[in-house]
Design an enzyme around this catalytic site. Structure first.
Site, PDB file in Angstrom:
ATOM      1  N   ASP A   4      67.709  49.886 -69.042  1.00 19.20           N
ATOM      2  CA  ASP A   4      68.816  50.930 -68.459  1.00 19.20           C
ATOM      3  C   ASP A   4      69.398  50.327 -67.501  1.00 19.20           C
ATOM      4  O   ASP A   4      70.030  49.191 -67.197  1.00 19.20           O
ATOM      5  CB  ASP A   4      68.769  52.200 -67.588  1.00 19.20           C
ATOM      6  CG  ASP A   4      68.778  53.495 -67.802  1.00 19.20           C
ATOM      7  OD1 ASP A   4      70.129  53.880 -68.757  1.00 19.20           O
ATOM      8  OD2 ASP A   4      68.622  54.607 -66.689  1.00 19.20           O
ATOM      9  N   LYS A   5      71.044  51.005 -68.319  1.00 14.92           N
ATOM     10  CA  LYS A   5      71.795  50.827 -66.850  1.00 14.92           C
ATOM     11  C   LYS A   5      72.395  51.614 -66.314  1.00 14.92           C
ATOM     12  O   LYS A   5      72.262  53.490 -66.935  1.00 14.92           O
ATOM     13  CB  LYS A   5      73.404  50.687 -68.057  1.00 14.92           C
ATOM     14  CG  LYS A   5      74.216  51.685 -68.639  1.00 14.92           C
ATOM     15  CD  LYS A   5      75.867  51.968 -67.822  1.00 14.92           C
ATOM     16  CE  LYS A   5      75.950  53.647 -68.456  1.00 14.92           C
ATOM     17  NZ  LYS A   5      76.550  53.671 -67.530  1.00 14.92           N
ATOM     18  N   HIS A   6      73.434  52.196 -65.221  1.00 15.98           N
ATOM     19  CA  HIS A   6      73.543  53.027 -64.391  1.00 15.98           C
ATOM     20  C   HIS A   6      75.004  52.746 -63.583  1.00 15.98           C
ATOM     21  O   HIS A   6      75.163  51.505 -63.624  1.00 15.98           O
ATOM     22  CB  HIS A   6      72.639  53.540 -63.295  1.00 15.98           C
ATOM     23  CG  HIS A   6      72.444  54.769 -62.953  1.00 15.98           C
ATOM     24  ND1 HIS A   6      72.047  56.166 -63.292  1.00 15.98           N
ATOM     25  CD2 HIS A   6      73.406  55.028 -61.854  1.00 15.98           C
ATOM     26  CE1 HIS A   6      72.469  56.665 -62.526  1.00 15.98           C
ATOM     27  NE2 HIS A   6      73.715  56.792 -61.143  1.00 15.98           N
ATOM     28  N   SER A   7      75.964  53.727 -63.767  1.00 17.63           N
ATOM     29  CA  SER A   7      76.871  53.791 -63.632  1.00 17.63           C
ATOM     30  C   SER A   7      77.107  54.253 -61.735  1.00 17.63           C
ATOM     31  O   SER A   7      76.797  54.897 -61.658  1.00 17.63           O
ATOM     32  CB  SER A   7      78.232  54.392 -64.559  1.00 17.63           C
ATOM     33  OG  SER A   7      79.114  54.610 -63.421  1.00 17.63           O
ATOM     34  N   THR A  20      76.222  63.063 -65.682  1.00 14.28           N
ATOM     35  CA  THR A  20      76.078  62.382 -67.703  1.00 14.28           C
ATOM     36  C   THR A  20      75.526  63.663 -67.533  1.00 14.28           C
ATOM     37  O   THR A  20      75.225  64.223 -68.780  1.00 14.28           O
ATOM     38  CB  THR A  20      75.365  61.774 -67.447  1.00 14.28           C
ATOM     39  OG1 THR A  20      75.612  60.643 -67.109  1.00 14.28           O
ATOM     40  CG2 THR A  20      74.311  61.599 -68.620  1.00 14.28           C
ATOM     41  N   ARG A  23      75.561  65.621 -51.073  1.00 12.19           N
ATOM     42  CA  ARG A  23      76.248  64.873 -50.749  1.00 12.19           C
ATOM     43  C   ARG A  23      76.861  64.982 -51.824  1.00 12.19           C
ATOM     44  O   ARG A  23      78.574  65.209 -50.785  1.00 12.19           O
ATOM     45  CB  ARG A  23      76.128  63.720 -51.607  1.00 12.19           C
ATOM     46  CG  ARG A  23      75.171  62.827 -50.729  1.00 12.19           C
ATOM     47  CD  ARG A  23      74.092  61.177 -51.116  1.00 12.19           C
ATOM     48  NE  ARG A  23      74.934  60.630 -51.346  1.00 12.19           N
ATOM     49  CZ  ARG A  23      75.267  59.533 -52.271  1.00 12.19           C
ATOM     50  NH1 ARG A  23      74.343  59.464 -53.522  1.00 12.19           N
ATOM     51  NH2 ARG A  23      76.527  58.859 -52.454  1.00 12.19           N
ATOM     52  N   SER A  40      70.335  56.304 -53.935  1.00 14.33           N
ATOM     53  CA  SER A  40      70.353  57.240 -54.685  1.00 14.33           C
ATOM     54  C   SER A  40      70.157  56.467 -56.523  1.00 14.33           C
ATOM     55  O   SER A  40      69.214  57.055 -56.878  1.00 14.33           O
ATOM     56  CB  SER A  40      72.162  57.955 -54.737  1.00 14.33           C
ATOM     57  OG  SER A  40      71.503  58.761 -56.166  1.00 14.33           O
ATOM     58  N   LYS A  47      66.509  56.216 -58.616  1.00 13.01           N
ATOM     59  CA  LYS A  47      65.833  56.966 -59.448  1.00 13.01           C
ATOM     60  C   LYS A  47      65.598  55.780 -60.836  1.00 13.01           C
ATOM     61  O   LYS A  47      64.609  56.532 -61.665  1.00 13.01           O
ATOM     62  CB  LYS A  47      66.878  57.929 -60.405  1.00 13.01           C
ATOM     63  CG  LYS A  47      67.684  58.953 -60.058  1.00 13.01           C
ATOM     64  CD  LYS A  47      68.805  59.393 -60.417  1.00 13.01           C
ATOM     65  CE  LYS A  47      70.124  58.600 -60.265  1.00 13.01           C
ATOM     66  NZ  LYS A  47      70.944  58.807 -59.063  1.00 13.01           N
ATOM     67  N   LYS A  48      66.592  55.094 -60.717  1.00  6.75           N
ATOM     68  CA  LYS A  48      66.343  54.086 -61.687  1.00  6.75           C
ATOM     69  C   LYS A  48      64.329  52.999 -60.825  1.00  6.75           C
ATOM     70  O   LYS A  48      63.821  52.777 -62.720  1.00  6.75           O
ATOM     71  CB  LYS A  48      66.629  52.956 -61.572  1.00  6.75           C
ATOM     72  CG  LYS A  48      68.571  53.717 -62.553  1.00  6.75           C
ATOM     73  CD  LYS A  48      68.355  53.811 -63.561  1.00  6.75           C
ATOM     74  CE  LYS A  48      69.133  54.859 -63.575  1.00  6.75           C
ATOM     75  NZ  LYS A  48      69.405  55.654 -65.157  1.00  6.75           N
TER      76      LYS A  48
HETATM   77  N1  URA Z   1      75.378  57.424 -59.127  1.00  4.91           N
HETATM   78  C1  URA Z   1      73.742  57.578 -58.700  1.00  4.91           C
HETATM   79  O1  URA Z   1      72.895  58.473 -58.730  1.00  4.91           O
HETATM   80  N2  URA Z   1      73.814  58.312 -57.196  1.00  4.91           N
HETATM   81  C2  URA Z   1      75.503  57.891 -56.743  1.00  4.91           C
HETATM   82  O2  URA Z   1      75.551  58.159 -55.422  1.00  4.91           O
HETATM   83  C3  URA Z   1      76.761  57.594 -57.147  1.00  4.91           C
HETATM   84  C4  URA Z   1      76.313  57.057 -58.619  1.00  4.91           C
END
Ligand code: URA
Length: 430
Positions: A80-83, A120, A168, A183, A187-188
């Site tokens: 996966d990727k996450h920003s 997203t 937040r 955070s 999840k990842k």
């Molecule tokens: N994406 C996230 O899932 N968490 C954050 O704190 C910032 C970006």
């Protein structure tokens, strides 16, 4: 005995929290025994005082373990990727199906809007019927059948992040290296990935405005994720202007569909290819740039997106005729340039907040998102603009909201000397 008051008091005094205290707090977030007020105070405490490196790792793992940690038995790599969040950043919608079309399974657990940045899940909610809150069985089925599925953290997977993230978003407590790291990675890591690429944004539209902050966050996430057994690299990428030409939920789905179907080969397309190649390299697939480009050009990526949308409850044939399903705002207004000039700077955060104020994000947790609103055709840095030429178009629910957005946009886009062109991908951290 541990309780939320005591933990927050330790934080307030700058005392280190123990892994047990952080586990207790993450569990309390997940089971509801910690209140929103306590969660808000905790988030502010971490923003102001910070956690130690040990504390950050402990919070990340505790939030991962606040729910079920998934395992996969599939005939291909799971990655996966996450920003870290930006404006006009709908890369996930392009990248997840492009990777699926290259034989990678992508179980993507994503977030909603956070601060001035879009989320997203809020974008996908603009697609009629799409179930961002799918249960684990459906999530698994769609990953297996479509190659990718994008859903939210849930009561079962990373529930502590689901709670803390929402708090937040509306309490001005996003910009913390520790909280962003915990955070994203909770999840990842809960998704059971074997490899991950993190897109750490830097610039006016990002949470990290300076390169040294972006580097520190990248290093922290790379160390934590690799330490937890997930092969992870970072690309630090520019966010001094919106990535896509549009900001807002339905508008960004449209932008993503244009990139996914090869109609728009701008920065969104370019970054999707770069991140995709990095993910493929992390799972041992060579020639990633060529493979991702082929997946996009051949229509196979778009096909995977269509399968995912249908599998998660959206319309069949969405990809062939997506505009039919996208809601349109009642007020659409061009913001015309008052003089000729060259775009020298764009305050991305201000544009993101303008979209939130239009109803595209939340002011309080219970706000309903308006999927139709946002900005489109936003000018780019260095672009020469004639007097009367649009700087962007506002999509609003009401005229008064468009008026306020126009005021913000005019102040956010500055004319002057063209900035030196810089690469979208600034650095790679492994
Ligand atoms: N994406 C996230 O899932 N968490 C954050 O704190 C910032 C970006």
């Amino acid at each position: 005995m541990t309780d939320a008051r005591r933990i927050n008091a330790h934080l307030r005094k700058g005392e280190a929290l123990s892994p047990d205290e952080l586990r207790w707090f993450a569990k309390g977030l997940a089971d509801g025994s910690v209140s929103d007020a306590q969660a808000g105070a905790f988030a502010m405490g971490v923003c102001l005082r910070g956690l130690s490196e040990e504390g950050r790792v402990a919070l990340t793992l505790a939030m991962r373990d606040s729910g079920h940690v998934m395992q996969w038995d599939l005939d291909g790599p799971v990655a996966d990727k996450h920003s870290t969040g930006g404006v006009g950043d709908c890369t996930s919608l392009v990248l997840a199906p492009a990777l699926a079309a290259c034989g990678v399974y992508v179980p993507m657990i994503s977030g909603r809007g956070l601060g001035h940045t879009g989320g997203t899940l809020d974008k996908l909610d603009a697609i009629p019927g799409y179930a961002t809150a799918a249960d684990e069985a459906r999530f698994r089925r769609v990953v297996k059948e479509a190659g990718c599925a994008i859903v939210g953290a849930s009561a079962a997977i990373a529930p502590a992040d689901k709670r803390l993230y929402a708090v937040r978003d509306v309490t001005g407590t996003v910009e913390s290296l520790d909280l962003i790291c915990a955070s994203i990675l909770s999840k990842k890591l809960a998704a059971g990935l074997q490899a991950l690429v993190l897109d750490v944004k830097v610039g006016t539209g990002a949470f990290m405005k300076h390169a040294d902050e972006a580097r520190a966050l990248s290093r922290a996430m790379v160390d934590t994720a690799n330490g937890a057994g997930c092969k992870t690299t970072v690309l630090i990428t520019g966010m001094d202007e919106p990535l896509a030409p549009s900001l807002g939920n339905a508008l960004e789905v449209d932008a993503a569909m244009c990139a996914l179907t090869g109609r728009d080969k701008g920065p969104l397309y370019t970054l999707s290819v770069a991140l995709g190649a990095e993910v493929l390299a992390n799972v041992g697939i060579q020639d990633g740039t060529k493979k991702i480009t082929e997946a996009l050009e051949s229509g196979r990526a778009a096909e995977a997106f269509g399968k995912m949308v249908y599998g998660l409850g959206g319309p069949i044939g969405f990809v062939e005729d997506w505009r039919r399903y996208m809601p349109e705002a009642p007020v659409i207004r061009a913001v015309d340039a008052e003089s000729a000039g060259t775009v020298a700077a764009i305050d991305g955060e201000a544009l993101g907040l303008a979209v939130v104020a239009l109803g595209g994000g939340r002011q309080v947790e219970s706000d309903q998102i308006n999927p139709m609103v946002g900005l489109s055709e936003v000018v780019r840095l260095g672009e020469k603009v004639d007097k009367g030429q649009p700087l962007c178009r506002i999509h609003a629910a009401r005229v008064e909201e468009a008026d306020e957005a126009e005021r913000v946009i005019r102040a956010a886009i500055r004319f002057g000397k063209a900035p030196k062109p810089v690469d979208l991908v600034r650095e790679r951290i492994a």
